[in-house]
Design a protein around this motif. Structure first.
Motif, short mmCIF file in Angstrom:
data_model
loop_
_atom_site.label_atom_id
_atom_site.label_comp_id
_atom_site.label_asym_id
_atom_site.label_seq_id
_atom_site.Cartn_x
_atom_site.Cartn_y
_atom_site.Cartn_z
N VAL A 127 0.81 -1.21 -0.11
CA VAL A 127 0.06 0.18 0.16
C VAL A 127 0.94 1.30 0.07
O VAL A 127 0.68 2.02 -0.68
N LEU A 128 1.89 1.25 0.71
CA LEU A 128 2.82 2.43 0.84
C LEU A 128 3.45 2.46 -0.52
O LEU A 128 3.48 3.72 -1.03
N GLY A 129 3.99 1.51 -1.24
CA GLY A 129 4.55 1.63 -2.48
C GLY A 129 3.62 2.23 -3.35
O GLY A 129 4.28 3.10 -4.40
N LEU A 130 2.44 1.64 -3.54
CA LEU A 130 1.42 2.23 -4.62
C LEU A 130 1.18 3.69 -4.48
O LEU A 130 0.92 4.58 -5.15
N THR A 131 1.10 4.02 -2.85
CA THR A 131 0.57 5.48 -2.88
C THR A 131 1.62 6.42 -3.17
O THR A 131 1.68 7.37 -3.91
N ILE A 132 3.19 5.98 -2.74
CA ILE A 132 4.20 6.97 -3.03
C ILE A 132 4.27 7.12 -4.63
O ILE A 132 4.71 7.98 -5.24
N ALA A 163 -3.05 -2.49 8.45
CA ALA A 163 -4.25 -2.33 9.14
C ALA A 163 -5.28 -1.25 8.84
O ALA A 163 -6.40 -1.57 8.83
N CYS A 164 -4.81 -0.08 8.59
CA CYS A 164 -5.66 1.06 8.07
C CYS A 164 -6.36 0.78 6.90
O CYS A 164 -7.45 0.88 6.59
N PHE A 165 -5.43 -0.03 5.85
CA PHE A 165 -6.18 -0.55 4.78
C PHE A 165 -7.15 -1.21 5.04
O PHE A 165 -8.51 -1.08 4.30
N LEU A 166 -7.13 -2.19 5.73
CA LEU A 166 -7.95 -3.49 5.92
C LEU A 166 -9.37 -2.84 6.54
O LEU A 166 -10.37 -3.22 6.55
N PHE A 171 -8.58 1.85 0.92
CA PHE A 171 -7.38 2.43 0.44
C PHE A 171 -7.61 4.01 0.29
O PHE A 171 -6.51 4.56 0.64
N ASP A 172 -8.48 4.46 0.28
CA ASP A 172 -8.51 6.15 0.35
C ASP A 172 -8.07 6.47 1.61
O ASP A 172 -7.35 7.59 1.87
N THR A 173 -8.49 5.99 2.83
CA THR A 173 -8.04 6.50 4.21
C THR A 173 -6.55 5.99 4.58
O THR A 173 -5.92 6.77 4.91
N ALA A 174 -6.09 4.97 3.87
CA ALA A 174 -4.81 4.64 4.16
C ALA A 174 -3.86 5.61 3.19
O ALA A 174 -2.61 5.79 3.63
N ARG A 175 -4.32 5.85 1.96
CA ARG A 175 -3.63 6.82 1.26
C ARG A 175 -3.53 7.98 1.99
O ARG A 175 -2.26 8.70 1.88
N ALA A 176 -4.48 8.60 2.60
CA ALA A 176 -4.44 9.89 3.34
C ALA A 176 -3.58 9.70 4.34
O ALA A 176 -2.83 10.69 4.69
N LEU A 177 -3.51 8.57 4.99
CA LEU A 177 -2.56 8.45 6.09
C LEU A 177 -1.21 8.49 5.75
O LEU A 177 -0.18 9.38 6.39
N VAL A 178 -0.89 7.78 4.60
CA VAL A 178 0.73 7.96 4.08
C VAL A 178 0.97 9.31 3.64
O VAL A 178 2.03 9.80 3.94
N ARG A 179 -0.02 9.90 2.98
CA ARG A 179 0.13 11.11 2.72
C ARG A 179 0.52 12.19 3.74
O ARG A 179 1.54 13.10 3.54
N ARG A 180 0.02 12.06 4.82
CA ARG A 180 0.28 12.82 5.95
C ARG A 180 1.34 12.66 6.67
O ARG A 180 2.39 13.41 7.03
N TRP A 181 1.65 11.41 6.58
CA TRP A 181 3.19 10.82 7.37
C TRP A 181 4.30 10.89 6.56
O TRP A 181 5.45 11.19 7.11
N TRP A 182 4.25 11.24 5.10
CA TRP A 182 5.15 10.94 4.22
C TRP A 182 5.35 12.56 3.49
O TRP A 182 6.11 12.68 2.80
#
Length: 232
Positions: free
Chosen positions: A59-64, A133-136, A140-151
């Protein structure tokens, strides 16, 4: 599914629950899922973060990758170089430290004594497990938003853009599905107090460049930089 099922009887502590809610914007529903994401194998529990880390890494790799594609216009090689840097264990650990993740990780006594709470490997693994865990739980939309904030700081900054030429060339080759660069000493000249080295670097199917320096290492660095200027 065993990793999730066996963690159902373990609840999050209040501080971890509050931290997860603050990160995701929602109260954790499946607490066992989040407990597993925070749990290192050293605890002796029958579950840990490894399966969730596997998922979160993707999920991280796809989001980035999507993020870089949207906001940069570099070549495939340059995009791959930045992607590799941004999803590296060091980058993951940096994001984990920034968010205070170590305060909520579940490690065994010996792992803690050995410095596990400061380990890049463990911090990086756990933050990826949390993304999984966030993705499950939220999609995906929430997990993507989480990654974008953290990164955000890393992507908007210069992570992966300023590297040692030899490292950058190696990543360029990998990103373009080429064999690794090969360095050959072409010439060593001059007196002992003023030696001069000439090195050729080549990437099969692409080409070669030469570089010079007062040491073999410096000549290799110069050759790599020249190669990237011409082909990167």
């Amino acid at each position: 599914m065993a990793a999730r099922d066996t963690s159902q009887s373990v609840a999050l502590d209040d501080t971890a629950r509050d931290w997860i809610e603050a990160q995701t914007g929602a109260v954790p529903r499946d607490e066992g899922l989040w407990v597993a994401a925070l749990t290192h194998g050293s605890t002796g529990e029958s579950f840990d973060y490894q399966r969730l880390e596997f998922l979160g890494d993707r999920v991280l790799g796809l989001t980035i990758a999507e993020w870089l594609y949207e906001h940069t216009d570099g070549s495939e090689g340059k995009l791959s170089q930045r992607l590799n840097a941004l999803v590296s264990r060091a980058a993951c650990a940096k994001a984990a430290r920034t968010e205070g993740l170590a305060d909520h990780m579940r490690l065994g006594k010996q792992a803690r004594a050995d410095g596990g709470l400061e380990s890049d490997n463990i911090l990086g693994d756990v933050i990826e497990a949390l993304i999984g865990a966030c993705f499950l739980e939220h999609g995906f939309d929430t997990a993507r938003a989480l990654v974008r904030r953290w990164w955000a700081d890393a992507v908007e900054g210069r992570t992966g853009q300023s590297k040692h030429p030899k490292s950058a060339l190696q990543e360029w080759a990998a990103g373009n599905r080429r064999k690794m660069p090969e360095y050959d000493l072409i010439e060593r000249s001059g007196p002992d107090h003023a030696l001069r080295f000439t090195v050729r670097v080549s990437v099969k199917g692409v080409g070669d460049e030469t570089g010079t320096g007062i040491s073999k290492q410096q000549a290799e660095t110069d050759a790599a930089a020249r190669f990237l200027q011409r082909h990167g």
